[in-house]
Design a protein around this motif. Structure first.
Motif, PDB file in Angstrom:
ATOM      1  N   ALA A 175     -10.930  -2.180   0.823  1.00  0.00           N
ATOM      2  CA  ALA A 175     -10.620  -0.878   0.347  1.00  0.00           C
ATOM      3  C   ALA A 175      -9.267  -0.087   0.859  1.00  0.00           C
ATOM      4  O   ALA A 175      -9.676   1.113   1.036  1.00  0.00           O
ATOM      5  CB  ALA A 175     -12.076  -0.139   0.184  1.00  0.00           C
ATOM      6  N   THR A 176      -8.598  -0.700   1.378  1.00  0.00           N
ATOM      7  CA  THR A 176      -7.494  -0.046   1.794  1.00  0.00           C
ATOM      8  C   THR A 176      -6.525   0.547   0.916  1.00  0.00           C
ATOM      9  O   THR A 176      -5.649   1.549   1.077  1.00  0.00           O
ATOM     10  CB  THR A 176      -6.439  -0.946   2.751  1.00  0.00           C
ATOM     11  OG1 THR A 176      -6.077  -1.824   2.093  1.00  0.00           O
ATOM     12  CG2 THR A 176      -7.073  -1.305   3.912  1.00  0.00           C
ATOM     13  N   ARG A 177      -6.637   0.183  -0.398  1.00  0.00           N
ATOM     14  CA  ARG A 177      -5.971   1.032  -1.322  1.00  0.00           C
ATOM     15  C   ARG A 177      -6.929   0.770  -2.689  1.00  0.00           C
ATOM     16  O   ARG A 177      -7.715  -0.322  -2.697  1.00  0.00           O
ATOM     17  CB  ARG A 177      -4.680   0.509  -1.986  1.00  0.00           C
ATOM     18  CG  ARG A 177      -4.860  -0.908  -2.280  1.00  0.00           C
ATOM     19  CD  ARG A 177      -3.042  -1.177  -2.877  1.00  0.00           C
ATOM     20  NE  ARG A 177      -2.887  -2.613  -3.341  1.00  0.00           N
ATOM     21  CZ  ARG A 177      -3.114  -2.798  -4.664  1.00  0.00           C
ATOM     22  NH1 ARG A 177      -3.549  -1.916  -5.540  1.00  0.00           N
ATOM     23  NH2 ARG A 177      -2.914  -3.988  -4.878  1.00  0.00           N
TER      24      ARG A 177
ATOM     25  N   LEU B 159     -11.539   7.199   3.636  1.00  0.00           N
ATOM     26  CA  LEU B 159     -10.528   6.485   2.502  1.00  0.00           C
ATOM     27  C   LEU B 159      -9.096   7.211   2.228  1.00  0.00           C
ATOM     28  O   LEU B 159      -8.370   6.384   2.057  1.00  0.00           O
ATOM     29  CB  LEU B 159     -11.340   6.530   1.359  1.00  0.00           C
ATOM     30  CG  LEU B 159     -11.139   5.941   0.181  1.00  0.00           C
ATOM     31  CD1 LEU B 159     -11.732   4.517   0.402  1.00  0.00           C
ATOM     32  CD2 LEU B 159     -11.726   6.543  -1.137  1.00  0.00           C
ATOM     33  N   LYS B 162      -6.884   5.420   4.595  1.00  0.00           N
ATOM     34  CA  LYS B 162      -6.411   4.186   4.152  1.00  0.00           C
ATOM     35  C   LYS B 162      -5.286   4.261   3.287  1.00  0.00           C
ATOM     36  O   LYS B 162      -4.560   3.505   3.333  1.00  0.00           O
ATOM     37  CB  LYS B 162      -7.605   3.320   3.881  1.00  0.00           C
ATOM     38  CG  LYS B 162      -8.533   2.865   4.983  1.00  0.00           C
ATOM     39  CD  LYS B 162      -9.410   2.187   4.464  1.00  0.00           C
ATOM     40  CE  LYS B 162     -10.494   1.498   5.526  1.00  0.00           C
ATOM     41  NZ  LYS B 162     -11.878   0.789   4.791  1.00  0.00           N
ATOM     42  N   ARG B 163      -5.717   5.107   2.138  1.00  0.00           N
ATOM     43  CA  ARG B 163      -4.603   5.152   1.150  1.00  0.00           C
ATOM     44  C   ARG B 163      -3.503   5.650   1.336  1.00  0.00           C
ATOM     45  O   ARG B 163      -2.415   5.079   0.995  1.00  0.00           O
ATOM     46  CB  ARG B 163      -5.337   6.382  -0.088  1.00  0.00           C
ATOM     47  CG  ARG B 163      -6.785   5.681  -0.849  1.00  0.00           C
ATOM     48  CD  ARG B 163      -6.479   5.056  -1.937  1.00  0.00           C
ATOM     49  NE  ARG B 163      -7.685   4.253  -2.189  1.00  0.00           N
ATOM     50  CZ  ARG B 163      -8.812   4.675  -2.782  1.00  0.00           C
ATOM     51  NH1 ARG B 163      -8.709   5.944  -3.462  1.00  0.00           N
ATOM     52  NH2 ARG B 163      -9.859   3.943  -3.024  1.00  0.00           N
ATOM     53  N   SER B 166      -1.451   2.772   3.230  1.00  0.00           N
ATOM     54  CA  SER B 166      -1.098   1.844   2.252  1.00  0.00           C
ATOM     55  C   SER B 166       0.098   2.328   1.576  1.00  0.00           C
ATOM     56  O   SER B 166       1.028   1.385   1.205  1.00  0.00           O
ATOM     57  CB  SER B 166      -1.877   1.283   1.712  1.00  0.00           C
ATOM     58  OG  SER B 166      -2.501   1.917   0.657  1.00  0.00           O
ATOM     59  N   ILE B 169       3.299   2.289   3.741  1.00  0.00           N
ATOM     60  CA  ILE B 169       3.578   0.585   3.892  1.00  0.00           C
ATOM     61  C   ILE B 169       4.632   0.383   2.595  1.00  0.00           C
ATOM     62  O   ILE B 169       5.599  -0.206   2.555  1.00  0.00           O
ATOM     63  CB  ILE B 169       2.567  -0.164   4.048  1.00  0.00           C
ATOM     64  CG1 ILE B 169       2.243   0.164   5.330  1.00  0.00           C
ATOM     65  CG2 ILE B 169       2.937  -1.677   3.871  1.00  0.00           C
ATOM     66  CD1 ILE B 169       0.756  -0.484   5.646  1.00  0.00           C
ATOM     67  N   ILE B 170       4.036   0.657   1.339  1.00  0.00           N
ATOM     68  CA  ILE B 170       4.754   0.318   0.185  1.00  0.00           C
ATOM     69  C   ILE B 170       6.060   1.169   0.116  1.00  0.00           C
ATOM     70  O   ILE B 170       7.239   0.511  -0.122  1.00  0.00           O
ATOM     71  CB  ILE B 170       3.833   0.697  -1.142  1.00  0.00           C
ATOM     72  CG1 ILE B 170       2.557  -0.133  -0.927  1.00  0.00           C
ATOM     73  CG2 ILE B 170       4.636   0.541  -2.429  1.00  0.00           C
ATOM     74  CD1 ILE B 170       1.623   0.455  -2.259  1.00  0.00           C
ATOM     75  N   ARG B 173       8.363  -0.545   2.363  1.00  0.00           N
ATOM     76  CA  ARG B 173       8.986  -1.660   2.042  1.00  0.00           C
ATOM     77  C   ARG B 173      10.100  -1.514   0.899  1.00  0.00           C
ATOM     78  O   ARG B 173      11.334  -2.136   0.767  1.00  0.00           O
ATOM     79  CB  ARG B 173       7.740  -2.594   1.347  1.00  0.00           C
ATOM     80  CG  ARG B 173       8.237  -4.238   1.284  1.00  0.00           C
ATOM     81  CD  ARG B 173       7.122  -4.914   1.257  1.00  0.00           C
ATOM     82  NE  ARG B 173       5.909  -4.415   1.465  1.00  0.00           N
ATOM     83  CZ  ARG B 173       5.117  -4.438   0.092  1.00  0.00           C
ATOM     84  NH1 ARG B 173       5.633  -4.591  -0.911  1.00  0.00           N
ATOM     85  NH2 ARG B 173       4.025  -3.620   0.209  1.00  0.00           N
ATOM     86  N   ARG B 174       9.781  -0.485  -0.009  1.00  0.00           N
ATOM     87  CA  ARG B 174      10.657  -0.336  -1.320  1.00  0.00           C
ATOM     88  C   ARG B 174      12.020   0.180  -0.898  1.00  0.00           C
ATOM     89  O   ARG B 174      12.912  -0.111  -1.258  1.00  0.00           O
ATOM     90  CB  ARG B 174      10.185   0.803  -2.139  1.00  0.00           C
ATOM     91  CG  ARG B 174       8.950   0.256  -2.813  1.00  0.00           C
ATOM     92  CD  ARG B 174       9.140   0.332  -4.420  1.00  0.00           C
ATOM     93  NE  ARG B 174       8.182  -0.356  -4.973  1.00  0.00           N
ATOM     94  CZ  ARG B 174       6.787   0.254  -5.349  1.00  0.00           C
ATOM     95  NH1 ARG B 174       6.825   1.517  -5.344  1.00  0.00           N
ATOM     96  NH2 ARG B 174       5.958  -0.637  -5.979  1.00  0.00           N
TER      97      ARG B 174
END
Lengths: 284, 379
Positions: A175-177, B159, B162-163, B166, B169-170, B173-174
């Motif tokens: 559930a990291t995303r 949560l 975590k979102r 991520s 990170i995205i 990278r982009r």
């Protein structure tokens, strides 16, 4: 329910203890031909449930470990480029028709199948484990949709490949995303949490031979006590098993506070956590 | 089967009402599974509903609650934490002198809020008490003091973290590939006889912002500071260089407290250990900003992001907007997160409109959903 009880029993023989819930989900996945999306904290046995299921069914387990930037050539298929080159060179002076050579080198014998393609084209039914699906990019997730709902993939050069047997699919996620709605809709959802004390005790005894009832009871009790604390990372079942092994290796039959203190680094992986547990056990 | 179908249908309606999306396909699957299994034990029945209708771990607690209301006639034992929750808050009551803080216009404001609250409560009651936690506003959350709801909202915070991670990170990278590097491409083409086989690009140097987060921890922001502190806690984890500060009418650095404590214990710790109360004990934005600037202004640089969490209710004290102006001049961005709805900005002693001039952006953050959105906008 007979079938569910059977699954529980067979899974036990395969080395995994299911509660009613997970056995039901396994049963449904089999009946409905649906993939299972497994979520839960790290180390509660998300991967092992798939492994045990494959063992139970005596099927090969094909595992795809996902990571950031995984792409189709790594997961699905790739053309064996070197072999193609060699083939072209070999037939170079045979005066063959170009289109024929082309057809030849894009046939299945030049295809390198990666886990996903293997899972649907293998001669016998397979169990496919897609580990840590939440790490992949959106594009890859979209690609998976066709595979998981129709059990087919479309290769531009070859056309659509239908699954010979529908594989059992397990997807695990931390559930990291948020996964896309479309993917979630295609799966059954199984949430694994830390088990109740008596089940965890059974797991320990199953996985660690020669473990006495007394020691396993004490271990589980301590583990549950530690999980109550507010830690950065809670000790997992897997770490509990390691702990039991290390205690056995040290020849300890009873765990006193001293022994706990000495071996905490087996179950806790953060310095702060170790300190916190130390102080709270020292007080008690 | 008919009676139970109706009951399940109601159950699904309630799930949807609480913000869990249940697709018709899932419903069909649920019924098919029920027919398949001739469920006799409750564990099986529960699992079928769970594994077909729910697909998201964040909603497990809500799912269970709704399930219990529909299919369980026993009261599941309540969390013992109600008392603990009140105890934690009591510390706050003592420090700020609850009840005295109503000065002038403020009481009007309170009245209005209570009205809002009541109307919201009615709305909630009519919906059988199930709430979408991302849309539940902070004010209602803390004042209607449903401990369970707050616990559930707290569960959503990791949560959120975590979102956030991520997403970062995205994004990283982009943005990795930069412009075409002519010199290196030509240089590397030498080895292939002048044919450029590989296009080389410059790597972008990513800027690493230094975060300065300021949280209003006074009584008027009680509802919000719970979540803003938790959020700051997350920021500390993601940015190597993040410093946090708390203020009421004096500003103090709380970075070390945040590093040490878990996010649920933050608020009382901050109130007891940090020096956030000056002479009056009433929120004083002007003084707090000056105090921040005087003590820590020297550390601000063009790499800094200043995040302010607060309602900008000044209790009619001075606003010192020029301090914020000075801050803005020295740093890269100033973001303000305001827990009040937009219509209330500038009413009474709210001075957000004055401060707004010196902010890169002001976000309206009445609920967890908006807060998450705001954060993901700036990450």
């Amino acid at each position: 329910m007979e079938e569910i009880k059977m699954i529980k029993e067979k899974m036990y023989r395969a080395g995994y203890i299911c509660d009613d819930g997970s056995a039901t989900v396994l049963f449904l996945a089999e009946q409905l031909h649906k993939p299972i999306l497994v979520e839960g904290p790290a180390g509660v046995g998300k991967t092992s449930i798939a492994q045990a299921f494959a063992r139970m069914k005596e099927l090969p387990l094909i595992r795809l470990q996902c990571y950031e930037g995984i792409d189709e050539p790594r997961a699905l298929y790739e053309w064996n480029y070197k072999k193609q080159l060699l083939h072209i060179q070999a037939v170079a002076n045979q005066n063959l028709d170009v289109s024929e050579v082309e057809k030849e080198i894009f046939s299945e014998s030049f295809l390198l199948s990666r886990p996903l393609l293997q899972a649907i084209t293998s001669a016998e039914r397979a169990c496919l484990l897609i580990d840590e699906i939440d790490k992949v990019d959106f594009e890859f997730e979209a690609m998976l949709l066709e595979l998981l709902s129709e059990f087919q993939v479309t290769l531009p050069e070859l056309g659509t490949v239908q699954a010979r047997h529908i594989p059992f699919v397990f997807l695990t996620s931390n559930a990291t995303r948020e996964l896309s709605e479309a993917l979630k809709r295609r799966c059954l959802y199984l949430y694994l949490d830390f088990p109740r004390a008596e089940i965890e005790k059974m797991i320990l005894e199953l996985r660690v031979p020669h473990l006495s009832h007394k020691l396993s009871g004490k271990l589980v009790e301590t583990l549950h006590q530690i999980r109550q604390m507010n830690l950065r990372k809670q000790p997992s079942i897997a770490e509990g098993i390691d702990w039991a092994f290390s205690l056995l290796a040290m020849g300890k039959e009873d765990i006193s506070t001293d022994v706990i203190m000495e071996t905490l680094n087996v179950i806790l992986k953060y310095h702060e956590d170790i300190n916190q547990v130390r102080t709270s056990f020292a007080k008690a | 089967m008919n009676a139970i179908t109706g009951q399940i249908q109601n159950f699904i309606e309630d799930l949807r009402g609480a913000g869990i999306s249940v697709s018709p396909g899932s419903v069909e699957e649920c019924y098919r599974s029920l027919i398949l299994t001739e469920w006799s034990s409750e564990a099986v029945f529960y699992t079928i509903l769970f594994c077909t209708l729910l697909k998201e771990s964040a909603f497990i607690a809500i799912f269970q609650e709704i399930y219990n209301r529909h299919f369980h006639y026993f009261k599941i034992n309540q969390p013992e934490s109600e008392e603990e929750f009140r105890r934690l808050n009591a510390i706050n009551f003592n420090i700020i002198g609850f009840g005295q803080a109503n000065s002038g216009k403020k009481s009007d404001q309170e009245g209005q809020k209570n009205n809002n609250h009541q109307s919201y409560q009615r709305q909630v009651d009519s919906k059988n008490h199930y709430k979408d936690l991302f849309a539940l506003d902070f004010y209602t959350a803390t004042y209607s003091a449903s401990v369970e709801d707050i616990r559930k909202m707290e569960q959503l915070i990791p949560l959120l973290g975590k979102r956030m991670a991520s997403k970062m990170i995205i994004k990283k990278r982009r943005h990795q590939t930069g412009n075409f590097d002519f010199r290196r491409t030509i240089r590397s083409s030498m080895s292939t006889g002048g044919v450029p086989m590989e296009i080389l690009v410059r790597k972008k140097v990513r800027e690493k912002p230094v975060i300065f987060a300021l949280c209003d921890v006074s009584w008027s922001c009680l509802h919000f500071s719970y979540f803003s502190l938790s959020l700051v806690y997350l920021l500390e984890k993601f940015y190597r260089q993040a410093r946090s500060f708390a203020f009421i009418d004096e500003t103090d650095e709380i970075t070390s407290i945040i590093k040490r404590e878990s996010h649920s214990h933050l608020r009382p710790k901050v109130l007891t250990e940090a020096n956030v109360c000056g002479n009056s004990g009433y929120t004083n934005y002007g003084q707090s900003l000056s105090s921040f600037y005087n003590q820590y202004g020297k550390d601000l640089s063009h790499k800094s992001y200043v995040l302010i969490f607060g309602d900008a209710r000044t209790n009619w004290f001075g606003t010192n907007p020029y301090v914020l102006k000075d801050i803005q001049r020295r740093v890269k961005r100033v973001y303000w997160f305001n827990p009040e709805p937009k219509d209330e900005w500038g009413s009474g002693d709210s001075e957000i409109l004055i401060y707004k001039k010196y902010c890169t952006r002001v976000f309206e953050c009445c609920n967890l959903g908006q807060l998450a959105q705001a954060i993901s906008d700036i990450v």
